[in-house]
Scaffold this motif. Structure first.
Motif, PDB file in Angstrom:
ATOM      1  N   LEU A  51      -2.820 -36.310 -41.872  1.00 54.93           N
ATOM      2  CA  LEU A  51      -2.224 -37.525 -41.318  1.00 54.93           C
ATOM      3  C   LEU A  51      -3.010 -38.763 -41.744  1.00 54.93           C
ATOM      4  O   LEU A  51      -2.416 -39.783 -42.123  1.00 54.93           O
ATOM      5  CB  LEU A  51      -2.144 -37.441 -39.791  1.00 54.93           C
ATOM      6  CG  LEU A  51      -1.095 -36.486 -39.235  1.00 54.93           C
ATOM      7  CD1 LEU A  51      -1.261 -36.337 -37.724  1.00 54.93           C
ATOM      8  CD2 LEU A  51       0.314 -36.956 -39.580  1.00 54.93           C
ATOM      9  N   ASN A  52      -4.326 -38.685 -41.691  1.00 55.77           N
ATOM     10  CA  ASN A  52      -5.148 -39.818 -42.128  1.00 55.77           C
ATOM     11  C   ASN A  52      -4.921 -40.140 -43.602  1.00 55.77           C
ATOM     12  O   ASN A  52      -4.873 -41.313 -43.995  1.00 55.77           O
ATOM     13  CB  ASN A  52      -6.626 -39.562 -41.845  1.00 55.77           C
ATOM     14  CG  ASN A  52      -6.985 -39.859 -40.413  1.00 55.77           C
ATOM     15  OD1 ASN A  52      -6.625 -40.894 -39.869  1.00 55.77           O
ATOM     16  ND2 ASN A  52      -7.703 -38.942 -39.775  1.00 55.77           N
ATOM     17  N   GLY A  53      -4.747 -39.115 -44.418  1.00 53.23           N
ATOM     18  CA  GLY A  53      -4.440 -39.328 -45.829  1.00 53.23           C
ATOM     19  C   GLY A  53      -3.085 -39.993 -46.030  1.00 53.23           C
ATOM     20  O   GLY A  53      -2.947 -40.891 -46.867  1.00 53.23           O
ATOM     21  N   LEU A  54      -2.098 -39.552 -45.259  1.00 47.76           N
ATOM     22  CA  LEU A  54      -0.775 -40.172 -45.330  1.00 47.76           C
ATOM     23  C   LEU A  54      -0.830 -41.632 -44.912  1.00 47.76           C
ATOM     24  O   LEU A  54      -0.244 -42.505 -45.564  1.00 47.76           O
ATOM     25  CB  LEU A  54       0.201 -39.416 -44.426  1.00 47.76           C
ATOM     26  CG  LEU A  54       0.966 -38.253 -45.024  1.00 47.76           C
ATOM     27  CD1 LEU A  54       1.714 -37.494 -43.932  1.00 47.76           C
ATOM     28  CD2 LEU A  54       1.922 -38.717 -46.101  1.00 47.76           C
ATOM     29  N   ILE A  55      -1.534 -41.894 -43.832  1.00 46.70           N
ATOM     30  CA  ILE A  55      -1.675 -43.269 -43.342  1.00 46.70           C
ATOM     31  C   ILE A  55      -2.342 -44.133 -44.415  1.00 46.70           C
ATOM     32  O   ILE A  55      -1.887 -45.240 -44.700  1.00 46.70           O
ATOM     33  CB  ILE A  55      -2.462 -43.302 -42.015  1.00 46.70           C
ATOM     34  CG1 ILE A  55      -1.607 -42.695 -40.893  1.00 46.70           C
ATOM     35  CG2 ILE A  55      -2.902 -44.727 -41.662  1.00 46.70           C
ATOM     36  CD1 ILE A  55      -2.379 -42.349 -39.618  1.00 46.70           C
ATOM     37  N   LYS A  56      -3.386 -43.602 -44.997  1.00 48.97           N
ATOM     38  CA  LYS A  56      -4.105 -44.352 -46.044  1.00 48.97           C
ATOM     39  C   LYS A  56      -3.180 -44.631 -47.234  1.00 48.97           C
ATOM     40  O   LYS A  56      -3.214 -45.711 -47.815  1.00 48.97           O
ATOM     41  CB  LYS A  56      -5.334 -43.566 -46.477  1.00 48.97           C
ATOM     42  CG  LYS A  56      -6.235 -44.314 -47.427  1.00 48.97           C
ATOM     43  CD  LYS A  56      -7.490 -43.534 -47.726  1.00 48.97           C
ATOM     44  CE  LYS A  56      -8.388 -44.319 -48.661  1.00 48.97           C
ATOM     45  NZ  LYS A  56      -9.603 -43.593 -49.006  1.00 48.97           N
ATOM     46  N   SER A  57      -2.343 -43.647 -47.582  1.00 49.33           N
ATOM     47  CA  SER A  57      -1.438 -43.834 -48.725  1.00 49.33           C
ATOM     48  C   SER A  57      -0.367 -44.892 -48.445  1.00 49.33           C
ATOM     49  O   SER A  57       0.191 -45.458 -49.390  1.00 49.33           O
ATOM     50  CB  SER A  57      -0.763 -42.517 -49.105  1.00 49.33           C
ATOM     51  OG  SER A  57       0.272 -42.172 -48.188  1.00 49.33           O
ATOM     52  N   LEU A  58      -0.101 -45.158 -47.180  1.00 50.44           N
ATOM     53  CA  LEU A  58       0.894 -46.169 -46.802  1.00 50.44           C
ATOM     54  C   LEU A  58       0.283 -47.545 -46.570  1.00 50.44           C
ATOM     55  O   LEU A  58       1.002 -48.503 -46.301  1.00 50.44           O
ATOM     56  CB  LEU A  58       1.646 -45.710 -45.546  1.00 50.44           C
ATOM     57  CG  LEU A  58       2.500 -44.454 -45.704  1.00 50.44           C
ATOM     58  CD1 LEU A  58       2.978 -43.973 -44.345  1.00 50.44           C
ATOM     59  CD2 LEU A  58       3.666 -44.690 -46.641  1.00 50.44           C
ATOM     60  N   THR A  59      -1.028 -47.617 -46.661  1.00 55.20           N
ATOM     61  CA  THR A  59      -1.736 -48.877 -46.430  1.00 55.20           C
ATOM     62  C   THR A  59      -1.904 -49.611 -47.746  1.00 55.20           C
ATOM     63  O   THR A  59      -2.475 -49.059 -48.698  1.00 55.20           O
ATOM     64  CB  THR A  59      -3.111 -48.604 -45.791  1.00 55.20           C
ATOM     65  OG1 THR A  59      -2.925 -47.864 -44.578  1.00 55.20           O
ATOM     66  CG2 THR A  59      -3.847 -49.895 -45.498  1.00 55.20           C
ATOM     67  N   PRO A  60      -1.400 -50.840 -47.829  1.00 56.29           N
ATOM     68  CA  PRO A  60      -1.544 -51.600 -49.078  1.00 56.29           C
ATOM     69  C   PRO A  60      -3.013 -51.823 -49.425  1.00 56.29           C
ATOM     70  O   PRO A  60      -3.834 -52.063 -48.551  1.00 56.29           O
ATOM     71  CB  PRO A  60      -0.864 -52.933 -48.767  1.00 56.29           C
ATOM     72  CG  PRO A  60      -0.065 -52.718 -47.527  1.00 56.29           C
ATOM     73  CD  PRO A  60      -0.705 -51.589 -46.791  1.00 56.29           C
TER      74      PRO A  60
END
Length: 118
Positions: A107-116
């Motif tokens: 989840l943290n990786g997904l969140i990071k991937s969605l962060t500009p």
């Protein structure tokens, strides 16, 4: 390959697995309030991933991933309590904890991937 549906998201798949384990391991627990809370929290993880994905925007998806992450943390917190209350043994605790920690990393990786990136 782009993700086309929430069922393709690894975090969702693993969160579903976690919920199944929680339901099975706590199905005979006599503490109904505890059992209900940990089961609801475990289901909330995959449900929020699904709901956020189907909102159709990156900001909404990211917001729901944070909610899923928080529900996953709630499950972990309750696992510690379950161990202290002798509702589960050490082996079960460690197995479920590892599943939850893996979900948190994804989840943290997904969140990071969605962060500009700035």
């Amino acid at each position: 390959m782009a993700i086309k549906c929430f069922e393709d998201i690894v975090a969702w798949q693993k969160a579903q697995d976690l919920a199944v384990v929680i339901y099975k391991d706590f199905k005979n627990n006599f503490d109904w309030d505890f059992r209900s809370q940990i089961c609801r929290a475990s289901v909330s993880v995959s449900n929020n991933i699904a709901e956020g994905f189907d909102r159709g925007t990156k900001p909404e998806f990211k917001r729901f991933l944070y909610i899923a992450l928080a529900s996953n943390s709630e499950v972990r917190s309750m696992l510690y309590l379950a161990l202290r209350l002798n509702y589960i043994n050490e082996i079960t605790f460690k197995d479920i904890l590892l599943q939850s920690e893996e979900i948190a990393k994804i989840l943290n990786g997904l969140i990071k991937s969605l962060t500009p990136r700035t």
